[in-house]
Design a protein around this motif. Structure first.
Motif, mmCIF file in Angstrom:
data_model
loop_
_atom_site.group_PDB
_atom_site.id
_atom_site.type_symbol
_atom_site.label_atom_id
_atom_site.label_comp_id
_atom_site.label_asym_id
_atom_site.label_seq_id
_atom_site.Cartn_x
_atom_site.Cartn_y
_atom_site.Cartn_z
ATOM 1 N N ASP A 141 0.845 -1.198 0.000
ATOM 2 C CA ASP A 141 0.000 0.000 0.000
ATOM 3 C C ASP A 141 0.878 1.244 0.000
ATOM 4 O O ASP A 141 1.476 1.613 1.011
ATOM 5 C CB ASP A 141 -0.918 0.000 1.223
ATOM 6 C CG ASP A 141 -1.839 1.224 1.270
ATOM 7 O OD1 ASP A 141 -1.899 1.973 0.262
ATOM 8 O OD2 ASP A 141 -2.505 1.423 2.308
ATOM 9 N N LYS A 143 0.193 4.240 0.105
ATOM 10 C CA LYS A 143 -0.230 5.344 0.969
ATOM 11 C C LYS A 143 0.565 5.362 2.280
ATOM 12 O O LYS A 143 0.608 6.388 2.959
ATOM 13 C CB LYS A 143 -1.727 5.261 1.247
ATOM 14 C CG LYS A 143 -2.580 5.509 0.004
ATOM 15 C CD LYS A 143 -4.046 5.676 0.327
ATOM 16 C CE LYS A 143 -4.320 7.030 0.958
ATOM 17 N NZ LYS A 143 -5.771 7.295 1.122
ATOM 18 N N ALA A 196 -9.458 -2.291 -2.949
ATOM 19 C CA ALA A 196 -8.566 -1.135 -2.880
ATOM 20 C C ALA A 196 -9.349 0.164 -2.992
ATOM 21 O O ALA A 196 -9.081 1.135 -2.267
ATOM 22 C CB ALA A 196 -7.515 -1.226 -3.984
ATOM 23 N N LYS A 201 -6.839 2.306 -0.484
ATOM 24 C CA LYS A 201 -5.440 1.937 -0.616
ATOM 25 C C LYS A 201 -4.918 2.250 -2.020
ATOM 26 O O LYS A 201 -5.677 2.241 -2.990
ATOM 27 C CB LYS A 201 -5.243 0.446 -0.319
ATOM 28 C CG LYS A 201 -5.468 0.065 1.133
ATOM 29 C CD LYS A 201 -5.204 -1.413 1.355
ATOM 30 C CE LYS A 201 -5.373 -1.791 2.826
ATOM 31 N NZ LYS A 201 -5.117 -3.235 3.057
ATOM 32 N N LYS A 202 -3.631 2.513 -2.104
ATOM 33 C CA LYS A 202 -2.958 2.728 -3.377
ATOM 34 C C LYS A 202 -1.968 1.583 -3.536
ATOM 35 O O LYS A 202 -0.822 1.655 -3.097
ATOM 36 C CB LYS A 202 -2.238 4.078 -3.390
ATOM 37 C CG LYS A 202 -1.317 4.307 -4.575
ATOM 38 C CD LYS A 202 -2.026 4.255 -5.913
ATOM 39 C CE LYS A 202 -1.055 4.556 -7.042
ATOM 40 N NZ LYS A 202 -1.681 4.403 -8.370
ATOM 41 N N MET A 203 -2.436 0.489 -4.136
ATOM 42 C CA MET A 203 -1.638 -0.719 -4.188
ATOM 43 C C MET A 203 -0.524 -0.608 -5.224
ATOM 44 O O MET A 203 -0.740 -0.204 -6.361
ATOM 45 C CB MET A 203 -2.518 -1.930 -4.494
ATOM 46 C CG MET A 203 -3.602 -2.175 -3.450
ATOM 47 S SD MET A 203 -2.962 -2.323 -1.754
ATOM 48 C CE MET A 203 -1.954 -3.796 -1.896
#
Length: 558
Positions: A141, A143, A196, A201-203
């Motif tokens: 993630d 972030k 996501a 989340k920023k995968m």
């Protein structure tokens, strides 16, 4: 260069996996570490890569019950690399890479998974492993990086926000229309995308996931990383490298390093003058997917003080195509799927298309002559292939964007003869080549080049196709062609180093205080590519070795 001075224990030039690992290892050893990065982004070519890390006998293999040993891996490197790199350096890599990856897994945020089944590239050679020796970073993630996420080097080809998959899942995704495992993988990736979006989340995946995990580990330890800080030169006093000169915020700055300098500044893939001087022709900087900052600065800095260079004619080659308004596409899986061949300008097959990507491009160059061009050459496939498999950015059965047809990126014809005329190939020659290949495909045996005999070939094959997962006839109109160039992940020549990553002069002496890792150095893998992650694995391992030697942990007689 005049200007202010900054003091530290060890300074690392370059922010790829090798440089970041060196910084973490230096910090672990009690040293003050600093990373300087030439560009506005950190991550180097690692962030643009698949993120695989080739580590024989690693702890994740052991957990999976896959047997391996130092002796087996040593035998395999002897069978593949041979004497093209020093035995002492190969042994150091095999010894310390195991410790390095275990230490990262235990003490840092670098969490990996074993790539079971992703075979060594020559698994049938002595010591080779059909199960593979590579690990890859777990999805991450982004972030968690906070504001630093914005400065992570973007991937070669952007993916939709939240979409993420492992290298193994990508392989299965290419078979989404052919196998239940492919369909299940597509469903899993889709559910992950939804999750996501719902969670915010920023995968990150592959090389970006590896760099993201390393960057988070640096942040937690307070290890500084300076962007937009290009190397200008090395600082030498009394025959020892004691620091570097850089530009920071456009102003000259001398960084003094009491324990040493680690050059991890990447290759020279983006330096046309160097490529024309050292490499096979035809060559250009337009076919590489290496980081834009890879212009050979670290190599040139070493050469200015007498460092030796080697392997400058080689690269981490791979057959690539040039989509319109897009970076080069490095073709890995597509060559394994059945129903695609490669032909030269005379319409002849010339290699096992499913072999290691380095080996395929080396064949292109080895056979290339003005009278029989192989660089560039052509992919040839048919509608059955298009209906069933991923090709570049196109999903199975997806309508080909008009831009790809109008630009000539994809050539299309109702007959092989007409396709050949579009390619300026003798129609009878191409027709004969395809006919001969089709006969072999129906029999399930490639009598010319042995395609499908290696476990590596079959990894990217279609298990639903029998008796050979890599062979199917090319016979369903329309027919397609895509030009293939000699692309690369980066060059692999650079400064000559010893088993402690110390740089050596042209007369074999050690340059005290100067270390070099990754594609800034002449590769420990010589002119070949033994397995997935043989770029990143040694970069990280020798970053670890260099930092520990600078700290006095790894001792040497010199």
């Amino acid at each position: 260069m005049s200007g202010e001075t900054f003091d530290t224990d060890i300074v690392i030039v370059g922010s790829g996996a090798g440089g970041m690992t060196a910084a973490l290892a230096a910090h672990e050893a009690g040293l003050r570490a600093l990373i300087v990065e030439k560009t506005q982004y950190y991550g180097g070519s690692t962030a643009r890569s698949g993120g695989g890390i080739w580590i024989p006998n690693n702890y994740l293999m052991q957990r999976a019950g896959v047997a391996d040993s130092f002796e087996e891996a040593r035998t395999y490197l002897q069978a593949t690399v041979g004497e093209r790199s020093p035995q002492a350096s190969r042994d150091a890599y095999l010894t310390h890479a195991v410790d390095m990856i275990a230490w990262l897994g235990k003490e840092t945020d670098v969490q990996c998974s074993y790539m079971l089944g992703y075979a060594d590239y020559y698994p049938e050679k002595p010591g080779g492993k059909a199960e593979g020796r590579a690990v890859e970073p777990q999805l991450f993630d982004g972030k968690l990086l906070g504001e630093d996420l914005a400065f992570l080097r973007p991937p070669v080809i952007p993916t939709p926000a939240g979409l993420s998959f492992t290298a193994g899942e990508y392989k299965q995704l290419g078979l989404v229309k052919r196998t239940w495992q492919g369909k299940a993988t597509a469903l899993r990736i889709g559910l992950r995308l939804i999750a996501a979006h719902l969670s915010g989340k920023k995968m990150l995946m592959m090389g970006q996931a590896l760099i993201g995990r390393l960057r988070l580990s640096l942040k937690k330890r307070g290890i500084p990383l300076w962007l937009d800080t290009p190397l200008q030169d090395l600082v030498i006093e009394n025959g020892r490298v004691v620091g570097i000169e850089v530009l920071k915020d456009g102003q000259p700055l001398t960084i003094r390093a009491t324990k040493g300098v680690v050059l991890a500044a990447g290759c020279f893939a983006r330096n046309l003058e160097m490529r024309l001087k050292y490499q096979k022709q035809p060559i250009t900087t337009e076919w590489t997917v290496a980081s834009d900052g890879n212009t050979g600065d670290g190599i040139q800095a070493g050469m200015r003080i007498g460092a030796a260079i080697d392997l400058m004619d080689e690269a981490w080659w791979g057959p690539s195509s040039l989509p319109p308004n897009s970076p080069p596409f490095f073709h890995v899986a597509e060559r394994g799927f059945p129903g695609l061949i490669m032909v030269n300008q005379k319409g002849q097959r010339f290699t096992n298309e499913s072999a290691s990507y380095v080996e395929v491009v080396q064949a292109m160059y080895r056979l290339h002559t003005p009278d029989n061009p192989h660089v560039p050459c052509w992919f040839i496939f048919d509608q059955r292939y298009r209906d069933n498999y991923v090709f570049a950015s196109l999903f199975p059965g997806q309508k080909i964007p008009q831009e790809m047809l109008d630009s000539g990126y994809i050539r299309k014809a109702d007959t092989l003869a007409e396709l050949a005329r579009q390619l300026n190939i003798e129609p009878a020659a191409l027709t004969a080549t395809v006919s001969k290949f089709n006969n072999s495909a129906r029999q399930g045996e490639d009598v010319e080049f042995g395609r499908g005999q290696s476990a590596y070939d079959r990894y990217f094959g279609d298990p639903s196709v029998t008796p050979n997962a890599n062979l199917a006839p090319i016979e369903q109109a329309p027919y397609y062609a895509v030009q293939v160039v000699a692309g690369d992940l980066g060059t692999k020549g650079g400064l000559v180093t010893d088993e402690f990553a110390r740089v050596k002069t042209t007369d074999g002496r050690i340059i005290k205080g100067l270390y070099c890792v990754g594609n800034n150095s002449a590769s420990v893998m010589g002119a070949t590519y033994p397995g997935p992650g043989c770029t990143i694995g040694p970069a990280m391992a020798f970053g670890y070795i260099a930092a520990r030697h600078a700290a006095g942990i790894e001792r040497s007689a010199v």
